[in-house]
Write a protein that holds these residues in place. Structure first.
Motif, PDB file in Angstrom:
ATOM      1  N   LEU A   1       0.822  -1.193   0.000  1.00 27.84           N
ATOM      2  CA  LEU A   1       0.000   0.000   0.000  1.00 27.84           C
ATOM      3  C   LEU A   1       0.862   1.250   0.000  1.00 27.84           C
ATOM      4  N   VAL A   2       0.283   2.323  -0.531  1.00 26.80           N
ATOM      5  CA  VAL A   2       0.896   3.642  -0.463  1.00 26.80           C
ATOM      6  C   VAL A   2       0.229   4.399   0.676  1.00 26.80           C
ATOM      7  N   GLU A   3       1.012   5.052   1.523  1.00 25.63           N
ATOM      8  CA  GLU A   3       0.445   5.831   2.622  1.00 25.63           C
ATOM      9  C   GLU A   3       0.748   7.309   2.424  1.00 25.63           C
ATOM     10  N   THR A   4      -0.278   8.136   2.589  1.00 25.64           N
ATOM     11  CA  THR A   4      -0.118   9.584   2.557  1.00 25.64           C
ATOM     12  C   THR A   4      -0.449  10.136   3.928  1.00 25.64           C
ATOM     13  N   VAL A   5       0.440  10.956   4.458  1.00 23.50           N
ATOM     14  CA  VAL A   5       0.279  11.547   5.790  1.00 23.50           C
ATOM     15  C   VAL A   5       0.185  13.055   5.642  1.00 23.50           C
ATOM     16  N   ASN A   6      -0.789  13.653   6.267  1.00 25.43           N
ATOM     17  CA  ASN A   6      -0.914  15.109   6.241  1.00 25.43           C
ATOM     18  C   ASN A   6      -0.287  15.680   7.508  1.00 25.43           C
ATOM     19  N   ALA A   7       0.949  16.128   7.376  1.00 29.36           N
ATOM     20  CA  ALA A   7       1.657  16.719   8.512  1.00 29.36           C
ATOM     21  C   ALA A   7       1.587  18.241   8.484  1.00 29.36           C
ATOM     22  N   THR A   8       0.720  18.791   7.622  1.00 28.95           N
ATOM     23  CA  THR A   8       0.584  20.242   7.511  1.00 28.95           C
ATOM     24  C   THR A   8      -0.544  20.732   8.420  1.00 28.95           C
ATOM     25  N   SER A   9      -0.813  22.021   8.329  1.00 28.39           N
ATOM     26  CA  SER A   9      -1.867  22.613   9.165  1.00 28.39           C
ATOM     27  C   SER A   9      -3.157  22.861   8.393  1.00 28.39           C
ATOM     28  N   LYS A  10      -3.218  22.409   7.130  1.00 27.60           N
ATOM     29  CA  LYS A  10      -4.440  22.586   6.346  1.00 27.60           C
ATOM     30  C   LYS A  10      -4.756  21.311   5.565  1.00 27.60           C
ATOM     31  N   ALA A  11      -5.959  21.258   5.010  1.00 25.32           N
ATOM     32  CA  ALA A  11      -6.396  20.065   4.300  1.00 25.32           C
ATOM     33  C   ALA A  11      -5.491  19.791   3.099  1.00 25.32           C
ATOM     34  N   MET A  12      -5.273  18.496   2.825  1.00 23.14           N
ATOM     35  CA  MET A  12      -4.393  18.071   1.740  1.00 23.14           C
ATOM     36  C   MET A  12      -5.170  17.234   0.735  1.00 23.14           C
TER      37      MET A  12
ATOM     38  N   VAL B   1      -5.608  14.433  -2.039  1.00 19.64           N
ATOM     39  CA  VAL B   1      -4.924  13.220  -2.468  1.00 19.64           C
ATOM     40  C   VAL B   1      -5.711  12.647  -3.639  1.00 19.64           C
ATOM     41  N   LYS B   2      -5.010  12.378  -4.744  1.00 18.27           N
ATOM     42  CA  LYS B   2      -5.670  11.815  -5.918  1.00 18.27           C
ATOM     43  C   LYS B   2      -5.371  10.326  -6.002  1.00 18.27           C
ATOM     44  N   LEU B   3      -6.424   9.506  -6.002  1.00 19.00           N
ATOM     45  CA  LEU B   3      -6.266   8.068  -6.157  1.00 19.00           C
ATOM     46  C   LEU B   3      -6.247   7.695  -7.641  1.00 19.00           C
ATOM     47  N   SER B   4      -5.853   6.478  -7.928  1.00 18.36           N
ATOM     48  CA  SER B   4      -5.639   6.072  -9.317  1.00 18.36           C
ATOM     49  C   SER B   4      -6.905   6.125 -10.167  1.00 18.36           C
ATOM     50  N   ASP B   5      -8.086   6.032  -9.538  1.00 20.05           N
ATOM     51  CA  ASP B   5      -9.345   6.073 -10.288  1.00 20.05           C
ATOM     52  C   ASP B   5      -9.900   7.482 -10.414  1.00 20.05           C
ATOM     53  N   GLY B   6      -9.164   8.477  -9.911  1.00 17.57           N
ATOM     54  CA  GLY B   6      -9.630   9.852  -9.964  1.00 17.57           C
ATOM     55  C   GLY B   6     -10.374  10.292  -8.722  1.00 17.57           C
ATOM     56  N   THR B   7     -10.555   9.412  -7.760  1.00 20.36           N
ATOM     57  CA  THR B   7     -11.227   9.770  -6.508  1.00 20.36           C
ATOM     58  C   THR B   7     -10.415  10.809  -5.740  1.00 20.36           C
ATOM     59  N   LEU B   8     -11.126  11.771  -5.171  1.00 15.95           N
ATOM     60  CA  LEU B   8     -10.496  12.804  -4.344  1.00 15.95           C
ATOM     61  C   LEU B   8     -10.610  12.431  -2.871  1.00 15.95           C
ATOM     62  N   VAL B   9      -9.489  12.530  -2.157  1.00 10.29           N
ATOM     63  CA  VAL B   9      -9.479  12.396  -0.702  1.00 10.29           C
ATOM     64  C   VAL B   9      -8.929  13.696  -0.143  1.00 10.29           C
ATOM     65  N   MET B  10      -9.763  14.443   0.573  1.00 13.18           N
ATOM     66  CA  MET B  10      -9.300  15.659   1.245  1.00 13.18           C
ATOM     67  C   MET B  10      -8.918  15.257   2.666  1.00 13.18           C
ATOM     68  N   LEU B  11      -7.627  15.157   2.897  1.00  9.90           N
ATOM     69  CA  LEU B  11      -7.099  14.639   4.153  1.00  9.90           C
ATOM     70  C   LEU B  11      -6.853  15.795   5.107  1.00  9.90           C
ATOM     71  N   GLN B  12      -7.482  15.731   6.283  1.00  8.46           N
ATOM     72  CA  GLN B  12      -7.341  16.792   7.271  1.00  8.46           C
ATOM     73  C   GLN B  12      -6.013  16.669   8.015  1.00  8.46           C
ATOM     74  N   PRO B  13      -5.546  17.753   8.636  1.00  3.14           N
ATOM     75  CA  PRO B  13      -4.267  17.733   9.357  1.00  3.14           C
ATOM     76  C   PRO B  13      -4.196  16.600  10.377  1.00  3.14           C
ATOM     77  N   GLY B  14      -3.036  15.943  10.434  1.00  2.98           N
ATOM     78  CA  GLY B  14      -2.826  14.853  11.381  1.00  2.98           C
ATOM     79  C   GLY B  14      -3.451  13.536  10.973  1.00  2.98           C
ATOM     80  N   SER B  15      -3.990  13.455   9.766  1.00  3.48           N
ATOM     81  CA  SER B  15      -4.674  12.239   9.297  1.00  3.48           C
ATOM     82  C   SER B  15      -3.785  11.466   8.329  1.00  3.48           C
ATOM     83  N   ARG B  16      -4.122  10.183   8.154  1.00  2.00           N
ATOM     84  CA  ARG B  16      -3.376   9.307   7.242  1.00  2.00           C
ATOM     85  C   ARG B  16      -4.343   8.461   6.429  1.00  2.00           C
TER      86      ARG B  16
END
Length: 379
Positions: free
Chosen positions: A151-162, A164-179
């Protein structure tokens, strides 16, 4: 996986992943082995034999055939230094020699040794498996560690939403401190992701390949919609809030979770827009309610308008950035001369970007939590 193609029943018996599937299967274990058996039907007999052996052996009872005792004893003897040949057919005076494994005292001693050793090993293994099966709470680390694929893991270590684009085009808006963890490409019959923290999902529609979000003990299944999941290992509750479309929510411990996951329809507790599910983890209790005042971070798409008539692309990107709460970087002067006429109401964010960029002959990429638009301008 390829190693299993050459396995015999005894090889399956000693395999940790196989034993876990037999003694305390998870949905992922069940899916993996069922898919593997579908691909290798010639191994069904071996797998059934190994399964029966695993189920028959307990710390209190070990059923060994003569052949199995022979193998165990011989393997033990092979590890001893400078041991004599175990199975000469006769002595020098032509007196028949009883094979080593059939000598009564050695057979008994070896059997006891094998039984005691294997019983102790099984007890430790079974206690671990039972502990996992009976455990009320499931952590993000457990979910990710149990996956057979990388698996690929994306971690949001910033202070704002991040974004993330998945291979099928799905959007994941990852909040701060989330993985979030996911496969680099969704090559199986299901699109599966694992999340801890808080994330907004805008899923690309594909009824033939359901989208599944694993969050602690809760599983959310969609075909194409937008929703929020909030689940942290330390939180007493898991929340799923639907923005658009419909989702199905159920506990991973649900006895009917297998058919619910594999089926093409949405079953379980079906949640519609402006509804939420709250799952109390300790009580293992699920409640459904309306959303009065949302306390989760998610774009409000219910009243958003994405109909543009000869609108400069710079203004279009500003609208998308404001609606989704994402940082979109672009050259305003260059794109101000690129008009766009389109209606993009139902598409996910990345599908909208794909359509816009195609029309104005631009491109985009996600860099460090920002969407960067690249364009040479329009003629």
């Amino acid at each position: 996986m390829n190693t299993y193609k050459d396995y015999l029943p005894e090889d399956f018996f000693w395999d940790d992943a196989f034993r876990r599937w037999v003694l305390a299967p998870t949905p992922d274990d069940e899916r993996f082995w069922q898919d593997w058996l579908t691909e290798h039907p010639e191994k069904v007999v071996h797998v059934d034999e190994a399964r029966r052996l695993v189920q028959a052996v307990t710390p209190h009872e070990l059923l060994l055939t003569d052949l199995e005792v022979q193998r165990a004893v011989q393997q033990t003897m092979d590890r001893l230094p400078d041991h004599p040949v175990a199975n000469p057919e006769t002595k020098e005076d032509n007196t028949p020699v009883v094979p080593l494994y059939r000598r009564t005292w050695l057979r008994v001693a070896a059997s006891i040794l094998v039984i005691v050793s294997l019983a102790g090993w099984l007890w430790v293994k079974q206690q671990s498996l039972v502990g996992l099966a009976n455990r009320k709470t499931i952590s993000y680390e457990q979910l990710v560690a149990n996956q057979s694929q990388k698996l690929v893991e994306t971690v949001n270590a910033t202070s704002k939403a991040m974004p993330v684009k998945l291979s099928d085009g799905t959007l994941v808006m990852l909040q701060p401190g989330s993985r979030v963890s996911y496969a680099p490409t969704f090559s199986t019959a299901r699109r599966e992701v694992y999340v801890t923290g808080e994330a907004f999902f805008e899923v690309t529609k594909n009824p033939e390949k359901p989208f599944l979000v694993y969050a602690n003990e809760l599983l959310t299944k969609v075909l194409g919609t937008s929703f929020v999941v909030r689940a942290r290992d330390t939180d007493p509750q898991i929340l799923v809030e639907v923005k658009t479309g419909r989702v199905s929510v159920f506990a991973q411990a649900d006895p009917e979770s297998g058919p619910k996951v594999s089926g093409q329809n949405l079953t379980g507790v079906v949640v519609t827009p402006n509804q939420r599910i709250v799952y109390a983890r300790e009580e293992e209790r699920m409640s459904q309610s309306l959303v009065n005042k949302s306390d989760v971070m998610a774009p409000d798409l219910s009243n958003a308008t994405f109909a543009f008539d000869d609108t400069p692309a710079s203004e279009v990107f500003k609208t998308l950035a404001a609606t989704y709460g994402v940082d979109i970087q672009f050259d305003e002067k260059v794109l101000a001369k690129c008009p766009l006429t389109a209606t993009l109401t139902t598409q996910p964010l990345f599908a909208k970007l794909d359509a816009i960029c195609k029309v104005i002959e631009a491109s985009y990429e996600v860099v460090d939590g920002q969407i960067v638009i690249k364009s040479k301008g329009c003629q």
